[in-house]
Design an enzyme around this catalytic site. Structure first.
Site, PDB file in Angstrom:
ATOM      1  N   ASN A  91       0.802  -1.216   0.000  1.00 22.87           N
ATOM      2  CA  ASN A  91       0.000   0.000   0.000  1.00 22.87           C
ATOM      3  C   ASN A  91       0.839   1.273   0.000  1.00 22.87           C
ATOM      4  O   ASN A  91       0.349   2.339  -0.368  1.00 22.87           O
ATOM      5  CB  ASN A  91      -0.916  -0.024   1.240  1.00 22.87           C
ATOM      6  CG  ASN A  91      -1.579   1.309   1.499  1.00 22.87           C
ATOM      7  OD1 ASN A  91      -2.428   1.750   0.737  1.00 22.87           O
ATOM      8  ND2 ASN A  91      -1.170   1.975   2.580  1.00 22.87           N
TER       9      ASN A  91
ATOM     10  N   TYR B  35       6.151  10.778  -8.771  1.00 30.57           N
ATOM     11  CA  TYR B  35       5.208   9.850  -8.143  1.00 30.57           C
ATOM     12  C   TYR B  35       4.523   8.980  -9.198  1.00 30.57           C
ATOM     13  O   TYR B  35       4.413   7.761  -9.038  1.00 30.57           O
ATOM     14  CB  TYR B  35       4.179  10.639  -7.350  1.00 30.57           C
ATOM     15  CG  TYR B  35       2.983   9.842  -6.884  1.00 30.57           C
ATOM     16  CD1 TYR B  35       3.094   8.950  -5.815  1.00 30.57           C
ATOM     17  CD2 TYR B  35       1.750   9.983  -7.504  1.00 30.57           C
ATOM     18  CE1 TYR B  35       1.999   8.218  -5.381  1.00 30.57           C
ATOM     19  CE2 TYR B  35       0.646   9.260  -7.074  1.00 30.57           C
ATOM     20  CZ  TYR B  35       0.776   8.380  -6.015  1.00 30.57           C
ATOM     21  OH  TYR B  35      -0.314   7.660  -5.593  1.00 30.57           O
TER      22      TYR B  35
ATOM     23  N   LYS C   4       4.420   4.920  -9.785  1.00 34.21           N
ATOM     24  CA  LYS C   4       3.231   4.083  -9.867  1.00 34.21           C
ATOM     25  C   LYS C   4       3.174   3.314 -11.190  1.00 34.21           C
ATOM     26  O   LYS C   4       2.776   2.147 -11.229  1.00 34.21           O
ATOM     27  CB  LYS C   4       1.971   4.935  -9.712  1.00 34.21           C
ATOM     28  CG  LYS C   4       1.717   5.414  -8.288  1.00 34.21           C
ATOM     29  CD  LYS C   4       1.431   4.271  -7.338  1.00 34.21           C
ATOM     30  CE  LYS C   4       1.003   4.755  -5.968  1.00 34.21           C
ATOM     31  NZ  LYS C   4       0.754   3.650  -5.008  1.00 34.21           N
TER      32      LYS C   4
END
Length: 245
Positions: free
Chosen positions: A94, A161, A165
């Site tokens: 997560n 970021y 991802k």
């Protein structure tokens, strides 16, 4: 109406489980019957609080800290946690780290923070868990991504970021192939905008007409962790109400 899969007897580990989505997922896994290792970075009090909630549900809980950007430290901490749990069946990656800056303002440290706290964190946690997940016979890895993790659209204010991802999206697909012979499934769940997301698009951009909830994410992860998804691997499940599809 939702149903909760039976994960009784499973051992799960959730990274970044002290707050928000990670905490909700750890509690959902416990409600489904799993014992849960609650990973945190620096939020010890919050992780211990989450562990206490899990124990109140009648499940075992283990709060533990690890710097997931450090492969060796991750391997050591995970080995101890997995030994305490008695094995591992489900890993939920997560953790993700975001820096909101325009591209030309991102420093080398910002890039290291975003890639280390997203792509490398997922890689290190997965590598540290593989032996136990393979031994489980029903190993599951679920990576929490972003609703546009499969997009190649430019993102000028969150470039590092988003690249982290997208890299994790590719890692998910690759590991699904390499781990299939070992009986481990590897999938991704990509939340859209949640009710407590710090930034939100205009609501009219969400086809479903509402923000997402933790329960929406929980149900997707619980399905992928369950026996019902034993032949599902390499999937990218968007839980976004039709946003960014």
């Amino acid at each position: 109406m939702t149903t909760t899969p039976d994960l009784s007897g499973r051992r799960a580990l959730v990274t970044g489980a002290a707050h928000r989505t990670g905490r909700a997922l750890a509690l959902a896994l416990a409600r489904a019957g799993a014992d849960v290792a609650v990973h945190y970075g620096s939020s010890q009090a919050e992780a211990e609080s989450a562990a206490a909630e899990i124990e109140a549900l009648g499940r075992r809980a283990l709060p533990f800290s690890a710097d997931l950007t450090d492969a060796a430290a991750t391997a050591s901490a995970f080995a101890a946690a997995i030994e305490t749990l008695g094995g591992l069946d489900v890993l939920v990656n997560n953790v993700g780290t975001i820096v909101w800056k325009p591209l030309d303002a991102l420093s080398t440290e910002d890039w290291q923070t975003c890639l280390g706290g997203t792509l490398y964190a997922t890689l290190h946690a997965s590598q540290a868990s593989l032996s136990a997940l393979r031994a489980s016979g029903r190993g599951r890895i679920v990576n929490i991504l972003d609703a546009d993790a499969d997009s190649t659209a430019p993102v000028p204010f969150a470039t590092a970021y988003k690249i982290g991802k997208r890299g994790t999206y590719t890692l998910t697909k690759t590991m699904a192939v390499t781990e299939a012979p070992h009986g481990v499934t590897v999938n991704a769940v990509s939340p859209g905008t949640l009710e407590d997301s710090p930034t939100k698009p205009d609501l009219e951009k969400i086809p479903a007409g509402r923000w997402g909830t933790y329960e929406d994410i929980n149900q997707a992860v619980l399905y992928l962790a369950s026996d019902a998804a034993c032949y599902v691997s390499g999937a990218h499940l968007k839980v976004s109400g039709g946003y960014l599809v």
